[in-house]
Design a protein around this motif. Sequence first.
Motif, mmCIF file in Angstrom:
data_model
loop_
_atom_site.group_PDB
_atom_site.id
_atom_site.type_symbol
_atom_site.label_atom_id
_atom_site.label_comp_id
_atom_site.label_asym_id
_atom_site.label_seq_id
_atom_site.Cartn_x
_atom_site.Cartn_y
_atom_site.Cartn_z
ATOM 1 N N ASP A 218 0.781 -1.113 0.040
ATOM 2 C CA ASP A 218 -0.191 -0.034 -0.053
ATOM 3 C C ASP A 218 0.754 1.248 0.047
ATOM 4 O OD1 ASP A 218 -2.606 1.227 -0.145
ATOM 5 O OD2 ASP A 218 -2.644 1.656 2.137
ATOM 6 N N LEU A 219 1.923 1.364 -0.886
ATOM 7 C CA LEU A 219 2.756 2.487 -0.873
ATOM 8 C C LEU A 219 2.249 3.396 -1.591
ATOM 9 C CD1 LEU A 219 6.120 0.478 -1.718
ATOM 10 C CD2 LEU A 219 5.281 1.050 0.633
ATOM 11 N N ILE A 220 2.666 4.741 -1.443
ATOM 12 C CA ILE A 220 2.332 5.823 -2.306
ATOM 13 C C ILE A 220 3.728 6.194 -3.049
ATOM 14 C CG2 ILE A 220 1.835 8.422 -2.472
ATOM 15 C CD1 ILE A 220 0.207 8.104 0.102
ATOM 16 N N VAL A 221 3.622 5.949 -4.567
ATOM 17 C CA VAL A 221 4.632 6.216 -5.315
ATOM 18 C C VAL A 221 4.705 7.487 -6.039
ATOM 19 C CG1 VAL A 221 6.035 5.082 -7.136
ATOM 20 C CG2 VAL A 221 4.946 3.615 -5.464
ATOM 21 N N VAL A 222 5.672 8.326 -5.841
ATOM 22 C CA VAL A 222 5.777 9.563 -6.577
ATOM 23 C C VAL A 222 6.593 9.594 -7.632
ATOM 24 C CG1 VAL A 222 6.002 12.030 -6.544
ATOM 25 C CG2 VAL A 222 5.128 10.582 -4.498
ATOM 26 N N ASP A 223 6.277 9.565 -9.024
ATOM 27 C CA ASP A 223 7.255 9.591 -9.961
ATOM 28 C C ASP A 223 7.570 11.044 -10.543
ATOM 29 O OD1 ASP A 223 8.629 8.574 -12.150
ATOM 30 O OD2 ASP A 223 6.975 8.709 -13.643
ATOM 31 N N LEU A 224 8.566 11.249 -10.361
ATOM 32 C CA LEU A 224 8.994 12.733 -10.968
ATOM 33 C C LEU A 224 9.296 12.791 -12.299
ATOM 34 C CD1 LEU A 224 11.350 13.756 -7.912
ATOM 35 C CD2 LEU A 224 8.545 14.171 -8.124
ATOM 36 N N ASP A 225 8.569 12.421 -13.245
ATOM 37 C CA ASP A 225 8.491 12.224 -14.561
ATOM 38 C C ASP A 225 8.761 13.832 -14.848
ATOM 39 O OD1 ASP A 225 7.604 10.980 -17.411
ATOM 40 O OD2 ASP A 225 6.845 13.024 -17.024
ATOM 41 N N ASN A 226 9.673 14.127 -15.943
ATOM 42 C CA ASN A 226 9.833 15.461 -16.026
ATOM 43 C C ASN A 226 8.748 16.472 -16.660
ATOM 44 O OD1 ASN A 226 11.947 17.589 -16.312
ATOM 45 N ND2 ASN A 226 12.142 17.553 -18.210
ATOM 46 N N ARG A 227 7.939 15.633 -17.481
ATOM 47 C CA ARG A 227 6.685 16.452 -18.020
ATOM 48 C C ARG A 227 5.564 16.176 -17.259
ATOM 49 N NH1 ARG A 227 6.338 13.017 -23.483
ATOM 50 N NH2 ARG A 227 6.810 11.476 -22.033
ATOM 51 N N PHE A 228 5.098 15.048 -16.585
ATOM 52 C CA PHE A 228 3.965 14.992 -15.772
ATOM 53 C C PHE A 228 4.346 14.298 -14.610
ATOM 54 C CE2 PHE A 228 2.770 14.782 -20.367
ATOM 55 C CZ PHE A 228 2.276 15.967 -20.444
ATOM 56 N N PRO A 229 4.878 14.965 -13.502
ATOM 57 C CA PRO A 229 4.982 14.377 -11.958
ATOM 58 C C PRO A 229 3.758 13.898 -11.772
ATOM 59 C CG PRO A 229 6.100 16.437 -12.284
ATOM 60 C CD PRO A 229 5.152 16.207 -13.467
#
Length: 313
Positions: A109-120
Amino acid sequence: MKLGFIRSNFPGERRVPLLPKHIQGFENDLLIETGFGAMLGIPDSAYEDAGCNVCTRDTVFQESDGIFSLKLIQPSDYEKIRPGQMIIGWTHPLGSGKPFMEQQAYPKDLIVVDLDNRFPTIFHQQQQLRADWIPTNVVYQNSFYAGYAGVLHACLAFGLLPNDQVNAAILGSGNVAQGAFHAISKFTSTVRMFYRRTLPEFHTQLTSFDFIINGIEVGASGQPILTLEDQRQVKPGTFFIDVAADAGNAIEGNHFTSLDTPIYHEHGHYYYTVPNTPTLAYRNVSEYLSRQFSRYIYQKDIAIFREKIVQAD
């Protein structure tokens, strides 16, 4: 909340994404793994002087509400991740990070933040929520260095610094492609850039190029820019440099290479597809990433990511 920083053990990674001089007015308490700044010669005491708690890797995982890891957390650390933690970084949940999502994020049940350069984007179970307070292109120079450093590395590994006898094509006009152009144009003027709308023109000229440098990511669901048939048509010895590192997709059939073995030879052609080229310029990129991420990611209370999930429920 407590935000922990671990040293990325992704192969070849040398960037340091937080420098002590940028730690000012942070709303999070920071836990820093021992030796975090060693690649840049930054002692642990510099982080302590900036107000951080320097501790072991295990302690960072045990005590942090959120973990920042620049690159994908490797399987050797999976057992350290606690249920309900946040994992922040270039996590690529829809691409190379799928195994992590399946093996760790969903069960724990993790919250995963993807710091994609276009759409975080914030990922939680089957939810995908745009982190719209983070500007797009917030670390565009990292992508620029991917193209810049990647082309320089490819040329040196190939043993050929291009001159005007080498005809080169660059596919794309984004940050990666701009970096690639910045690198190769220092050596030769015989280089052409093709945008997505001018790719048909590129295909009519396939046989005229010695270097074909790809800066476009099409992803697994897209159509290849260079099919296997296209690759059979180019001149013998053509060097394909995929600085978008879209292995198997943009250039059909190509596969990842590594910093240690960056080039392979197949069917009379040469291929370079190293997936982590900004680390080649880690001193340049570390300064930039630390400044930008401090402003837009680390400084604000990371509870905002959890709050976004709660609001959407």
